[in-house]
Design a protein around this motif. Structure first.
Motif, mmCIF file in Angstrom:
data_model
loop_
_atom_site.group_PDB
_atom_site.id
_atom_site.type_symbol
_atom_site.label_atom_id
_atom_site.label_comp_id
_atom_site.label_asym_id
_atom_site.label_seq_id
_atom_site.Cartn_x
_atom_site.Cartn_y
_atom_site.Cartn_z
ATOM 1 N N TYR B 44 0.688 -1.220 -0.276
ATOM 2 C CA TYR B 44 -0.279 0.279 -0.182
ATOM 3 C C TYR B 44 1.023 1.227 -0.206
ATOM 4 N N TYR B 47 1.275 2.957 -3.345
ATOM 5 C CA TYR B 47 0.160 3.719 -3.680
ATOM 6 C C TYR B 47 0.208 5.163 -4.165
ATOM 7 N N HIS B 48 -0.739 5.763 -5.221
ATOM 8 C CA HIS B 48 -0.773 6.599 -5.847
ATOM 9 C C HIS B 48 -2.047 7.274 -5.144
ATOM 10 N N PHE B 49 -2.525 7.463 -3.604
ATOM 11 C CA PHE B 49 -3.796 7.933 -4.565
ATOM 12 C C PHE B 49 -4.225 9.913 -4.580
ATOM 13 N N ASP B 57 -10.855 7.456 -6.156
ATOM 14 C CA ASP B 57 -9.699 6.843 -5.921
ATOM 15 C C ASP B 57 -10.647 6.034 -5.128
ATOM 16 N N GLY B 59 -11.121 1.290 -3.276
ATOM 17 C CA GLY B 59 -10.558 0.194 -3.141
ATOM 18 C C GLY B 59 -10.918 -0.548 -3.576
ATOM 19 N N LYS B 92 -10.110 5.383 -10.758
ATOM 20 C CA LYS B 92 -8.386 4.786 -9.762
ATOM 21 C C LYS B 92 -8.870 3.426 -9.050
ATOM 22 N N HIS B 94 -7.636 0.526 -6.088
ATOM 23 C CA HIS B 94 -6.571 0.242 -5.701
ATOM 24 C C HIS B 94 -6.954 -1.109 -5.087
ATOM 25 N N LEU B 111 -9.254 7.304 -0.014
ATOM 26 C CA LEU B 111 -9.911 6.806 -0.709
ATOM 27 C C LEU B 111 -11.529 6.736 -0.789
ATOM 28 N N THR B 384 -5.282 2.182 -12.519
ATOM 29 C CA THR B 384 -5.495 0.790 -11.137
ATOM 30 C C THR B 384 -3.841 1.902 -10.424
ATOM 31 N N GLY B 385 -4.494 1.265 -9.424
ATOM 32 C CA GLY B 385 -3.723 2.180 -8.053
ATOM 33 C C GLY B 385 -1.857 2.297 -7.998
ATOM 34 N N ARG B 386 -1.406 1.539 -8.976
ATOM 35 C CA ARG B 386 -0.289 1.100 -8.672
ATOM 36 C C ARG B 386 0.440 1.048 -9.950
#
Lengths: 636, 386
Positions: B44, B47-49, B57, B59, B92, B94, B111, B384-386
């Motif tokens: 985590y 992750y770039h929120f 964002d 989850g 996005k 995550h 999120l 995606t969050g990554r």
């Protein structure tokens, strides 16, 4: 806790046979019961698992079928409502494209739709299939119905409102049929698009008779037996409503309600609330049942397959009965075997007991008993030998008693004679002493020293004699008590040793001692045997008479398999009337002879100690004597 | 050993419905990696929120099978992407291991929305002001054993659950229903990843867990059996502030869920396809082969996903919120065990469930393009969050 013996009875346990039967039975019962119980538990577990697996499988299978059935019904209506022809015809029929002035055209579309609905009804087994317009009026039905009549809002309202398919849960029609309805919105078909966004033109409704479809399917499963049944329920308020007819209670579908909190029909309650599992409980009849319950989320139903415990586990009961029967048979067999084994053990013992009783009565002839090769056989054999020995002993006993009595009498006589002889022979020196003491006093008073000395000499001689007598007697008495370890003795060597060490007088007197060659050795008490020969040789020398040429022969001969030793001399001989007497105590053929008269008595005692006998042979005075003896037998 | 290691590794990652503040006595290697401060979590923390208000964002929980099958489709929904773009938004996604983790980042404001089981959803409702907009799963929690076939047979036996989980609640509820007391059995708290192996090793006699743990347990240890099931639910929930400020975005998200369900219903193959997508993501995340096939996921989806066959729309059943209903029971359990603050009451929590919002979406099918045919992208249509 009372001891077992007290419970069953002491008398019972006094018998070995009873004890054997009892303990064998106890062990057998314990083993049989233990094995039986283990087998029962194993069988029970296996059967229970099998029954549970079977019921679970049925429940899962039925659940799959039920879900498929539900999905199939939804898809039937969906397929109908999404069919382009239906969408098109309904749009045309209900829309403004065809004017009321064109009844033939309208009839055409009506017939086409009706044909479609009838096809679905016929092919998929529905009771009725219909189409309603957005006003909720009947457009067309697979059955003969009044067109334009209001259709039950419950069928069409949700699809019309939200465009969602709708399932009307199982309900009872006016005719008493159990029905279920599936509604699906029919979307307009626009020429340019197939999309549903063109709007709803009506609702397709398919009604199915549950008794002829789902209920039939649910009501049958392999292994349901006489009590198996399937329940379909749903939660209705605070109750569980039974949707299908029950097997054991008539007219219950959509009528029987059981409160959720009543504690009854637990599997149905659990299933309707979303749980799935297996339970042993009581059903609506209060009968113990085994139930598998499942939840059908699509319809909010609970579904239960159940069977009475009594039937489900009937095989366990049968198995239990069989096991008990088998155990009883085994117990009976065990009793039989125990009795047989105890008989084989106790019968010989009882026979021995009887035999003992007969033996006690003096019947030695009844000694034929068990000839088996086991311990009892060995005991019998020993007993037989013991009986024979007893018989022999009994037979010889009288003779032995006579012999011993005779011997005892002889000993008594000997003892009397001995007492007499001893008292007589001891009196002789005492009388002498007494006499000379009188003289001694007299001579002392008279002052006759010479006589006094003679008196004292006589008294001394008398006391010496007495001392000799007493020593010899003591020696004689010790012969019977003091024994030495036996050993092999060479007579030749023994006599040579005697002549050299103790019988110098014979050598001085030129006595010829002839020892026969190859004399057998003697196995005996050396000091005593030595005394035996010493006394015999001394005796021969003492009673040589007038001869200057005394010859003593030591030899042996065999008679009737018996070795007889002899010591023969050419002395004065013995009159036959004294042959027995010479062995008596203090018996001397010549009063003047030296010695105490105990020598031959000692000889006789030594011979007897060695289990032999002694006798003398002589033809009379001047004919010499021959002392014969045997030395066989045991030392006492 | 290799298979065991894989199973262990997979299960160590599979912990979704645990809660923040939920204590557990069990320890394992992966537990160390997952720091209580999830900002330092090895995954985590990368992750770039987005702080951009135009980014949603979201989850997700790829290891939560089968509910995430729906989300796997939503991620490839071009209509959603296009409609959000029209509104100036991008979605996005995550991936997280647990609902507890989703709640953590919801609470931190990273999120805006997420998915979770009934327990995390209620904890989020109580601790973070969220609106629960739709149901994602009507699944089952299950009890697994080697030899036990009835609840009554749990007496005196060693039963394991993840503390404070919906399985914990389900166990207590089921025992009570069957007239048993928790004191009548030996309760063991364990991480969900440890349960199948522990049962196989005979360390425990039974365990209660949510899917896919029971399915995986049976798959890996065929002698194990599921002997009881109870209901469990999953939801989509959104930060209330975001919901209030961007109702159209949320509506399109919900519309995408409806479309995804329609797409899955269209063909059986669609479910297999979605299952494949989900498994790929799940395997990638767990870094191991989960041993589940698309057929397994399909079977689970058939059973657990509402609307796949009969219900068109993912409505939250009002009965769930009824007095003494399922969710109130769970709420009381969570409050009793301290997962929800004591001052919270059920009526307040109930307000977080928005049952009507879905009707607004359904009522405007054209606006939300509910019936449009989806031609899904081969890859995710959302970031995606990554």
């Amino acid at each position: 806790m009372k001891p077992l013996q007290a419970i069953i009875g002491f008398q019972f346990f006094k018998s070995i046979r009873n004890r054997l039967v009892f303990y064998f039975l106890l062990i057998s019962l314990f083993s049989i019961t233990l094995v039986g119980y283990e087998a029962f538990l194993l069988g029970k577990a296996v059967t229970e698992n099998r029954v549970i697996e079977q019921l679970t499988t049925v429940a899962d299978q039925k659940l799959i079928e039920l879900k498929r059935w539900l999905n199939a019904r939804i898809k039937d209506t969906k397929t109908l409502s999404e069919e382009p022809e239906v969408r098109n015809y309904l749009t045309l029929y209900t829309g403004k494209a065809i004017k009321d002035s064109e009844p033939a055209k309208k009839k055409h579309y009506y017939n086409l739709l009706k044909y479609k609905l009838q096809t679905v009804k016929r092919n998929y087994g529905y009771k009725k299939v219909l189409l309603a317009d957005t006003d909720g009026r009947l457009v067309v039905s697979s059955d003969v119905e009044v067109v334009g009549k209001k259709v039950d809002e419950k069928f069409i309202s949700p699809p019309l409102k939200n465009g969602e398919p709708f399932i009307r849960d199982i309900y009872r029609s006016k005719e008493g049929e159990f029905l279920m309805a599936f509604s699906y919105p029919v979307y307009r078909l626009k020429a340019e698009t197939w999309r549903k966004s063109a709007g709803i033109s009506g609702v397709a409704v398919a009604i199915i008779n549950m008794s002829k479809s789902l209920f039939l399917m649910l009501g049958n499963w392999p292994g349901m037996g006489n009590t198996g049944e399937t329940l379909l329920v749903r939660k209705e308020g605070e109750n569980i409503l039974f949707l299908n007819e029950l097997r054991h209670l008539k007219d219950t579908a959509l009528k029987l309600r059981i409160p959720l909190v009543s504690g009854l029909a637990k599997p149905a309650v659990f299933a309707s609330s979303g749980d799935e599992g297996m339970i042993r409980t009581t059903d609506y009849r209060q009968e113990p049942v085994l139930a598998a319950y499942r939840h059908i989320a699509q319809a909010g139903w609970g579904f239960v397959t159940k069977i009475d415990v009594a039937e489900a586990f009937l095989s366990i009961e049968k198995f239990k009965f069989q096991l008990i029967k088998f155990t009883l048979i085994l117990v009976i067999i065990a009793i039989g075997i125990a009795y047989f084994i105890s008989r084989t053990i106790t019968n010989p013992i009882l026979k021995l007991k009887k035999l003992t009783e007969k033996l006690a009565e003096g019947d030695f002839g009844a000694s034929t008993i068990e000839n088996s090769h086991d311990e009892v056989g060995a005991l019998s054999s020993s007993f037989r030998k013991m009986a024979e020995a007893l018989e022999d002993y009994s037979i010889n006993m009288e003779e032995k008693v006579k012999d011993r009595t005779r011997l005892l009498n002889e000993k008594n006589i000997e003892l009397q004679r001995f007492t007499y002889t001893v008292s007589h022979d001891l009196r002789s020196p005492i009388v002498t002493i007494k006499g000379f003491l009188g003289l001694l006093e007299k001579d002392a008073l008279s002052g006759n020293i010479e006589k006094l000395k003679k008196d004292i000499t006589y008294i001394n001689n008398a006391t010496d004699k007495m001392e000799n007598l007493l020593n010899e007697l003591l020696h004689l008495s010790r012969i019977g008590f003091k024994t030495n370890p036996k050993r092999e003795i060479s007579i030749e060597v023994l006599i040579e040793d005697l002549l050299r060490e103790a019988l110098g007088e014979l050598v001085v007197n030129n006595v010829q001692v002839k020892i026969a060659p190859d004399l057998p050795g003697i196995y005996g008490d050396l000091p005593r045997i030595s005394e035996l020969f010493q006394n015999l040789l001394e005796n021969a020398n003492k009673y040589r008479g007038e001869t200057d040429n005394l010859i003593i022969e030591v030899g042996c001969r065999e008679e009737n398999g018996e070795i007889i030793f002899f010591v023969r001399d050419n002395g004065i001989g013995i009159e036959p009337c004294y042959h027995e007497k010479v062995f008596d105590l203090f018996e001397k053929l010549e009063e003047k002879s030296q010695g105490t008269g105990i020598g031959l008595a000692i000889v006789k005692r030594v011979v007897e100690m060695h289990g032999g006998r002694i006798w003398v042979e002589s033809e009379g005075e001047g004919k010499g004597s021959c002392f014969n003896f045997t030395l066989s037998g045991q030392m006492h | 050993m290799k298979i065991k290691f894989k199973i262990f590794f997979f299960f160590s990652l599979l912990n979704f419905p645990l809660f923040s503040g939920c204590e557990n006595t069990a320890t394992n290697v992966d537990k160390k990696k997952i720091s209580p401060n999830l900002l330092e979590h090895p995954l985590y923390s990368n992750y770039h929120f987005s702080n951009d208000r135009r980014v949603l964002d979201f989850g997700s929980q790829p290891l939560w099978i089968p509910p995430c099958t729906i989300f796997a489709v939503m991620q490839k929904d071009p209509i959603l992407k296009s409609e959000l773009e029209k509104l100036g938004f991008i979605l996005k996604v995550h991936p997280f291991f647990k609902g507890k983790d989703v709640n953590f980042f919801l609470a931190s404001g990273d999120l805006e929305a997420g998915i979770g089981g009934d327990m995390p959803a209620m904890v989020a409702a109580a601790k973070t002001d969220v609106v629960i907009i739709s149901i994602l799963q009507m699944g089952q929690v299950a009890m697994v054993s080697r030899d036990i076939r009835e609840i009554a047979a749990l007496q005196e036996r060693k039963v394991a659950v993840a503390a404070g989980s919906n399985a914990h609640y389900y166990l207590l509820k089921t025992l009570k229903k069957n007239g048993l007391k928790i004191s009548g059995l030996k309760l063991v708290f364990m991480e969900v990843d440890q349960l199948p192996a522990a049962l196989n090793r005979k360390d425990i006699d039974a365990f209660a867990a949510w899917e896919p743990t029971p399915a995986l347990a049976i798959k890996n240890f065929p002698h194990l059996k599921i002997f009881h099931r109870g209901l469990s639910y999953g939801f989509i929930y959104v930060q209330r502030k975001f919901f209030q400020e961007n109702p159209l975005v949320v509506a399109h998200l919900l519309a995408s869920q409806i479309r995804a369900l329609s797409w899955l219903r269209e063909k059986e193959e669609h479910i297999d396809l979605a299952a494949d997508w989900l498994l790929k993501t799940a395997n990638k995340m767990s870094r191991t082969d989960m041993k589940l096939t698309s057929i397994d996921v399909h079977r689970l989806a058939d059973r657990d996903l509402p609307g796949l066959h009969t219900i068109t729309y993912p409505r939250i059943p009002p009965a769930l919120l009824a007095k003494n209903g399922f969710l109130e029971g769970e709420f009381n359990f969570l409050r009793k065990y301290g997962f929800i603050p004591g001052q919270k009451n059920w009526e307040k929590i109930k307000d977080n469930f928005n049952l009507n919002f879905i009707n607004e979406v359904i009522a405007a099918p054209e606006k939300y393009r509910l019936f449009e045919e989806m031609i899904l992208y081969n890859s995710e249509s959302v970031e995606t969050g990554r």
